[in-house]
Design a protein around this motif. Structure first.
Motif, PDB file in Angstrom:
ATOM      1  N   ALA A 174       0.856  -1.195   0.017  1.00  0.00           N
ATOM      2  CA  ALA A 174       0.050   0.109   0.105  1.00  0.00           C
ATOM      3  C   ALA A 174       0.698   1.275  -0.213  1.00  0.00           C
ATOM      4  CB  ALA A 174      -0.954  -0.049   1.111  1.00  0.00           C
ATOM      5  N   GLY A 175       2.119   1.247  -0.206  1.00  0.00           N
ATOM      6  CA  GLY A 175       2.870   2.309  -0.341  1.00  0.00           C
ATOM      7  C   GLY A 175       4.061   2.591   0.491  1.00  0.00           C
ATOM      8  N   GLY A 176       4.963   1.644   0.786  1.00  0.00           N
ATOM      9  CA  GLY A 176       5.938   1.841   1.725  1.00  0.00           C
ATOM     10  C   GLY A 176       7.166   2.555   0.783  1.00  0.00           C
ATOM     11  N   THR A 177       7.264   2.220  -0.335  1.00  0.00           N
ATOM     12  CA  THR A 177       8.183   2.873  -1.304  1.00  0.00           C
ATOM     13  C   THR A 177       7.183   4.114  -1.920  1.00  0.00           C
ATOM     14  OG1 THR A 177       7.545   1.240  -3.042  1.00  0.00           O
ATOM     15  CG2 THR A 177       9.709   0.903  -1.804  1.00  0.00           C
ATOM     16  N   ALA A 178       6.398   3.777  -2.794  1.00  0.00           N
ATOM     17  CA  ALA A 178       5.692   4.902  -3.685  1.00  0.00           C
ATOM     18  C   ALA A 178       5.178   6.133  -2.578  1.00  0.00           C
ATOM     19  CB  ALA A 178       4.780   4.339  -4.363  1.00  0.00           C
ATOM     20  N   VAL A 179       4.707   5.966  -1.320  1.00  0.00           N
ATOM     21  CA  VAL A 179       4.505   6.970  -0.583  1.00  0.00           C
ATOM     22  C   VAL A 179       5.425   7.525   0.364  1.00  0.00           C
ATOM     23  CG1 VAL A 179       2.527   7.598   1.001  1.00  0.00           C
ATOM     24  CG2 VAL A 179       1.985   6.208  -0.889  1.00  0.00           C
ATOM     25  N   LEU A 282       2.093   2.288  11.566  1.00  0.00           N
ATOM     26  CA  LEU A 282       1.268   2.541  10.591  1.00  0.00           C
ATOM     27  C   LEU A 282       2.081   2.513   9.023  1.00  0.00           C
ATOM     28  CD1 LEU A 282      -1.191   5.068  11.688  1.00  0.00           C
ATOM     29  CD2 LEU A 282      -1.628   2.497  10.989  1.00  0.00           C
ATOM     30  N   VAL A 283       3.245   3.370   9.006  1.00  0.00           N
ATOM     31  CA  VAL A 283       4.058   3.500   7.868  1.00  0.00           C
ATOM     32  C   VAL A 283       4.750   1.970   7.749  1.00  0.00           C
ATOM     33  CG1 VAL A 283       6.175   4.607   7.098  1.00  0.00           C
ATOM     34  CG2 VAL A 283       4.406   5.905   8.292  1.00  0.00           C
ATOM     35  N   ALA A 284       5.285   1.512   8.782  1.00  0.00           N
ATOM     36  CA  ALA A 284       5.898   0.176   8.710  1.00  0.00           C
ATOM     37  C   ALA A 284       5.242  -0.784   7.963  1.00  0.00           C
ATOM     38  CB  ALA A 284       6.712  -0.178   9.769  1.00  0.00           C
ATOM     39  N   ILE A 285       4.124  -1.007   8.410  1.00  0.00           N
ATOM     40  CA  ILE A 285       3.004  -2.063   8.060  1.00  0.00           C
ATOM     41  C   ILE A 285       2.497  -1.914   6.683  1.00  0.00           C
ATOM     42  CG2 ILE A 285       0.943  -1.398   8.867  1.00  0.00           C
ATOM     43  CD1 ILE A 285       2.499  -4.795   9.318  1.00  0.00           C
ATOM     44  N   THR A 286       2.637  -0.585   6.286  1.00  0.00           N
ATOM     45  CA  THR A 286       1.876  -0.499   4.846  1.00  0.00           C
ATOM     46  C   THR A 286       2.487  -0.943   3.727  1.00  0.00           C
ATOM     47  OG1 THR A 286       1.308   1.727   5.498  1.00  0.00           O
ATOM     48  CG2 THR A 286       1.548   1.379   3.239  1.00  0.00           C
ATOM     49  N   PRO A 287       3.788  -1.441   3.613  1.00  0.00           N
ATOM     50  CA  PRO A 287       4.325  -2.126   2.517  1.00  0.00           C
ATOM     51  C   PRO A 287       3.998  -3.663   2.759  1.00  0.00           C
ATOM     52  CG  PRO A 287       6.055  -1.391   3.498  1.00  0.00           C
ATOM     53  CD  PRO A 287       4.779  -0.807   4.203  1.00  0.00           C
ATOM     54  N   SER A 288       4.146  -4.050   4.137  1.00  0.00           N
ATOM     55  CA  SER A 288       4.380  -5.492   4.481  1.00  0.00           C
ATOM     56  C   SER A 288       3.357  -6.454   4.970  1.00  0.00           C
ATOM     57  CB  SER A 288       5.690  -5.615   5.534  1.00  0.00           C
ATOM     58  OG  SER A 288       5.205  -4.647   6.670  1.00  0.00           O
ATOM     59  N   GLY A 289       2.056  -5.501   5.497  1.00  0.00           N
ATOM     60  CA  GLY A 289       0.890  -6.219   6.167  1.00  0.00           C
ATOM     61  C   GLY A 289       0.263  -7.378   5.290  1.00  0.00           C
ATOM     62  N   ILE A 335      11.457   2.203   4.939  1.00  0.00           N
ATOM     63  CA  ILE A 335      12.539   1.491   4.733  1.00  0.00           C
ATOM     64  C   ILE A 335      12.513   0.140   5.290  1.00  0.00           C
ATOM     65  CG2 ILE A 335      15.130   1.271   4.888  1.00  0.00           C
ATOM     66  CD1 ILE A 335      15.357   4.264   4.081  1.00  0.00           C
ATOM     67  N   ILE A 336      12.124   0.384   6.886  1.00  0.00           N
ATOM     68  CA  ILE A 336      12.383  -0.770   7.542  1.00  0.00           C
ATOM     69  C   ILE A 336      11.127  -1.826   7.260  1.00  0.00           C
ATOM     70  CG2 ILE A 336      11.566  -1.507   9.767  1.00  0.00           C
ATOM     71  CD1 ILE A 336      13.148   0.978  10.885  1.00  0.00           C
ATOM     72  N   GLY A 337       9.752  -1.269   7.055  1.00  0.00           N
ATOM     73  CA  GLY A 337       8.787  -2.100   6.589  1.00  0.00           C
ATOM     74  C   GLY A 337       8.872  -2.912   5.290  1.00  0.00           C
ATOM     75  N   SER A 338       9.592  -2.249   4.424  1.00  0.00           N
ATOM     76  CA  SER A 338       9.801  -2.648   3.237  1.00  0.00           C
ATOM     77  C   SER A 338      10.709  -3.854   3.127  1.00  0.00           C
ATOM     78  CB  SER A 338      10.300  -1.682   2.133  1.00  0.00           C
ATOM     79  OG  SER A 338       9.378  -0.791   1.765  1.00  0.00           O
ATOM     80  N   LEU A 339      11.917  -3.535   3.864  1.00  0.00           N
ATOM     81  CA  LEU A 339      13.043  -4.448   3.973  1.00  0.00           C
ATOM     82  C   LEU A 339      12.665  -5.828   4.803  1.00  0.00           C
ATOM     83  CD1 LEU A 339      16.195  -2.467   4.120  1.00  0.00           C
ATOM     84  CD2 LEU A 339      15.224  -3.254   2.164  1.00  0.00           C
ATOM     85  N   LEU A 340      11.908  -5.537   5.816  1.00  0.00           N
ATOM     86  CA  LEU A 340      11.509  -6.706   6.605  1.00  0.00           C
ATOM     87  C   LEU A 340      10.587  -7.721   5.963  1.00  0.00           C
ATOM     88  CD1 LEU A 340      11.004  -4.881  10.176  1.00  0.00           C
ATOM     89  CD2 LEU A 340      12.878  -6.460   9.552  1.00  0.00           C
ATOM     90  N   LYS A 368      15.313  -8.012  -3.916  1.00  0.00           N
ATOM     91  CA  LYS A 368      14.232  -7.249  -4.633  1.00  0.00           C
ATOM     92  C   LYS A 368      13.861  -6.196  -3.885  1.00  0.00           C
ATOM     93  CE  LYS A 368      12.628 -11.156  -7.080  1.00  0.00           C
ATOM     94  NZ  LYS A 368      11.266 -12.249  -7.396  1.00  0.00           N
ATOM     95  N   GLN A 369      13.599  -6.332  -2.542  1.00  0.00           N
ATOM     96  CA  GLN A 369      13.111  -5.250  -1.671  1.00  0.00           C
ATOM     97  C   GLN A 369      14.074  -4.179  -1.632  1.00  0.00           C
ATOM     98  OE1 GLN A 369       9.734  -6.725  -1.962  1.00  0.00           O
ATOM     99  NE2 GLN A 369       9.710  -5.094  -0.352  1.00  0.00           N
ATOM    100  N   CYS A 370      15.534  -4.459  -1.474  1.00  0.00           N
ATOM    101  CA  CYS A 370      16.462  -3.550  -1.471  1.00  0.00           C
ATOM    102  C   CYS A 370      16.678  -2.763  -2.793  1.00  0.00           C
ATOM    103  CB  CYS A 370      17.932  -4.294  -1.511  1.00  0.00           C
ATOM    104  SG  CYS A 370      18.176  -4.842   0.094  1.00  0.00           S
ATOM    105  N   ALA A 371      16.231  -3.365  -4.091  1.00  0.00           N
ATOM    106  CA  ALA A 371      16.345  -2.794  -5.278  1.00  0.00           C
ATOM    107  C   ALA A 371      15.478  -1.728  -5.207  1.00  0.00           C
ATOM    108  CB  ALA A 371      16.179  -3.734  -6.543  1.00  0.00           C
ATOM    109  N   GLY A 372      14.084  -1.864  -4.872  1.00  0.00           N
ATOM    110  CA  GLY A 372      13.055  -1.053  -4.969  1.00  0.00           C
ATOM    111  C   GLY A 372      13.338   0.204  -3.956  1.00  0.00           C
ATOM    112  N   VAL A 373      13.471  -0.211  -2.721  1.00  0.00           N
ATOM    113  CA  VAL A 373      13.775   0.739  -1.683  1.00  0.00           C
ATOM    114  C   VAL A 373      14.706   2.068  -2.332  1.00  0.00           C
ATOM    115  CG1 VAL A 373      14.637   1.194   0.785  1.00  0.00           C
ATOM    116  CG2 VAL A 373      13.004  -0.742   0.226  1.00  0.00           C
ATOM    117  N   PHE A 374      15.901   1.508  -2.551  1.00  0.00           N
ATOM    118  CA  PHE A 374      17.071   2.405  -2.697  1.00  0.00           C
ATOM    119  C   PHE A 374      17.069   3.011  -3.971  1.00  0.00           C
ATOM    120  CE2 PHE A 374      18.781  -0.637   0.268  1.00  0.00           C
ATOM    121  CZ  PHE A 374      18.910   0.489   1.476  1.00  0.00           C
ATOM    122  N   ALA A 375      16.506   2.572  -4.901  1.00  0.00           N
ATOM    123  CA  ALA A 375      16.101   3.091  -6.249  1.00  0.00           C
ATOM    124  C   ALA A 375      15.046   4.285  -6.039  1.00  0.00           C
ATOM    125  CB  ALA A 375      15.482   2.268  -7.342  1.00  0.00           C
ATOM    126  N   VAL A 376      13.995   4.082  -5.160  1.00  0.00           N
ATOM    127  CA  VAL A 376      12.992   5.063  -4.930  1.00  0.00           C
ATOM    128  C   VAL A 376      13.656   6.110  -4.141  1.00  0.00           C
ATOM    129  CG1 VAL A 376      10.693   5.687  -4.066  1.00  0.00           C
ATOM    130  CG2 VAL A 376      10.873   3.648  -5.399  1.00  0.00           C
TER     131      VAL A 376
END
Length: 445
Positions: A174-179, A282-289, A335-340, A368-376
């Motif tokens: 739901a938006g850990g990287t994009a938001v 809320l932020v951390a669970i957004t990408p990972s929930g 970053i934490i929510g996406s990488l976890l 894959k998560q690292c690629a998305g996180v650090f590119a954004v």
């Protein structure tokens, strides 16, 4: 293998239940922007309250128009790995009332308006880092440019059917990287350009209304259920329910973890810490929930609560003035929510992808998560800094020092949040004696 032939009976049909559910979720996400305005508005000093509210509210106006004109088409139209386009969606000019979003049971209009609410709140998140010192006109122009050249492409990368991150398999429910990473990195890029507030590290800059902060945090928590659970675009297979549960669980864990860290480090449980900890969860669970179990959500929330609480102090160590901790909460939490996901994904939620703790010993999903996180992160930080630099050199991003010291509300909006001229109870000083005399006459009578 030859493509399967889809019979008419197999084609998705419009679901009134899912359509209604998604419209409610869209309204909940819209409510998050006023909630954010209250959250930020309570955290600033009295003289900046209205400006902080307006920096969020103006996004509701600007981004809505941009999204209708071209934003939706560029973000979700078919194009290439970097950007999309659909002529029929330009100005929403050729969309049928019952035309379905591809592969789902909701109309295109419903998907469009749900994603609009995401596009609105993302630049509003950035505003918290810039409190007290940015010209409102420059901020409005920054939103226009930033949504066009940063948010729209990143949304296409992450959620567009042909976006490079989506095709790579980066999970962002739901938006850990994009938001959040996007907004947090942008905030860092802008504040590195425009500099610190007058009196940073010297003058007290405490929140003027903690009840307003708590109200905003409560509205954010409430609206976030639409933000997260709605991102599955339906309610047929239980994944949205899993996300709903994990949203509550991770937020609770993060709030408790932040408060525990605060008590150990600073000796008190603060209301600001409770509100900030909840937002971090809320932020951390957004990408990972959608990928983790409820036990995994506890871990995600607890880790984010402690890490974000520690991160907010870095601005004083490194000297960058992130006024309301957008970098420390949204960028770090995202970053934490996406990488976890790369560690806690169970393979039993939104996809079969698993994390390290569930059998992925080759770290495939983590990479894959690292690629998305650090590119954004890199793209948003660099482009946002360039936009801020260009605006600062042309229009000027900051108000004058005198205007900042005297109060940006009066300088930019010709208003103040509170009227302190009264004699109490809402009665003006001149009216008070007359009303008192009238009351005395009634008693005598």
């Amino acid at each position: 293998m030859a493509p399967a032939i889809m019979l008419a009976a197999d084609a998705p049909r419009l679901s009134s239940a899912n359509t209604g559910f998604m419209l409610i979720c869209s309204a909940l996400v819209m409510l998050m922007t006023p909630g954010l305005a209250f959250f930020y508005g309570g955290m600033v000093r009295v003289k900046s309250t209205l400006n902080m509210l307006m920096m969020s509210f103006i996004s509701l106006g600007i981004v809505t128009i941009l999204w209708v004109l071209y934003g939706f088409s560029l973000a979700f139209g078919t194009g290439n790995k970097l950007i999309g386009w659909n002529t029929d969606w330009f100005g929403l000019s050729n969309i049928g009332l019952t035309e379905l979003w591809d592969g789902y049971t909701i109309p295109v209009y419903v998907f469009m308006v749900f994603q609009l609410m995401f596009a609105i709140i993302t630049p509003a998140l950035i505003s918290g880092a810039l409190a007290d010192r940015v010209k409102f006109s420059a901020w409005a122009l920054f939103i226009t440019l930033w949504v066009t050249v940063v948010y729209v492409p990143v949304a296409h990368w992450v959620w567009g059917a042909d976006g490079w991150a989506y095709k790579l398999g980066v999970i962002d429910f739901a938006g850990g990287t994009a938001v959040h990473i996007n907004a947090g990195a942008a905030a860092l890029g802008v504040i590195l350009v425009i500099g610190r507030r007058v009196g940073f590290k010297r003058d007290p800059m405490r929140p003027h209304s903690l009840p307003l902060v708590m109200l905003g945090a409560g509205l954010l928590w409430f609206g976030w259920f639409g933000f997260n659970a709605g991102s599955w675009l339906g309610n047929d297979d239980g994944v949205g329910a899993l996300m709903f549960v994990n949203t509550q669980v991770a937020t609770a864990a993060a709030m408790l973890a932040w408060l525990a860290y605060e008590k150990i480090r600073h000796g008190a449980f603060t209301t600001l810490g409770a509100a900030s900890g909840a937002v971090a969860g809320l932020v951390a669970i957004t990408p990972s929930g959608g990928a983790v179990s409820p036990l995994g959500a506890i871990a995600v929330g607890a880790i984010a609560g402690v890490a974000c609480a520690a991160a907010v102090g870095l601005k004083f160590r490194f000297g960058f003035d992130d006024s309301l901790d957008v970098v420390g909460v949204h960028m770090v939490g995202g970053i934490i929510g996406s990488l976890l996901i790369g560690f806690f994904a169970t393979g039993k939620g939104q996809s079969a992808a698993t994390g390290v703790f569930y059998g992925d010993h080759t770290f495939t999903q983590l990479w894959k998560q690292c690629a998305g996180v650090f590119a954004v992160l890199a793209y948003s930080l660099i482009v946002s800094a360039v936009l801020a630099f260009l605006l600062d050199r042309t229009l000027g991003m900051r108000v004058t020092e005198d205007e900042e010291v005297s109060g940006i509300d009066q300088a930019e909006h010709a208003e103040t949040a509170y009227d302190f001229s009264g004699a109490g109870g809402g009665v003006t000083a001149t009216a008070a004696p007359a009303q008192a005399a009238a009351q005395t006459r009634k008693v005598d009578a």
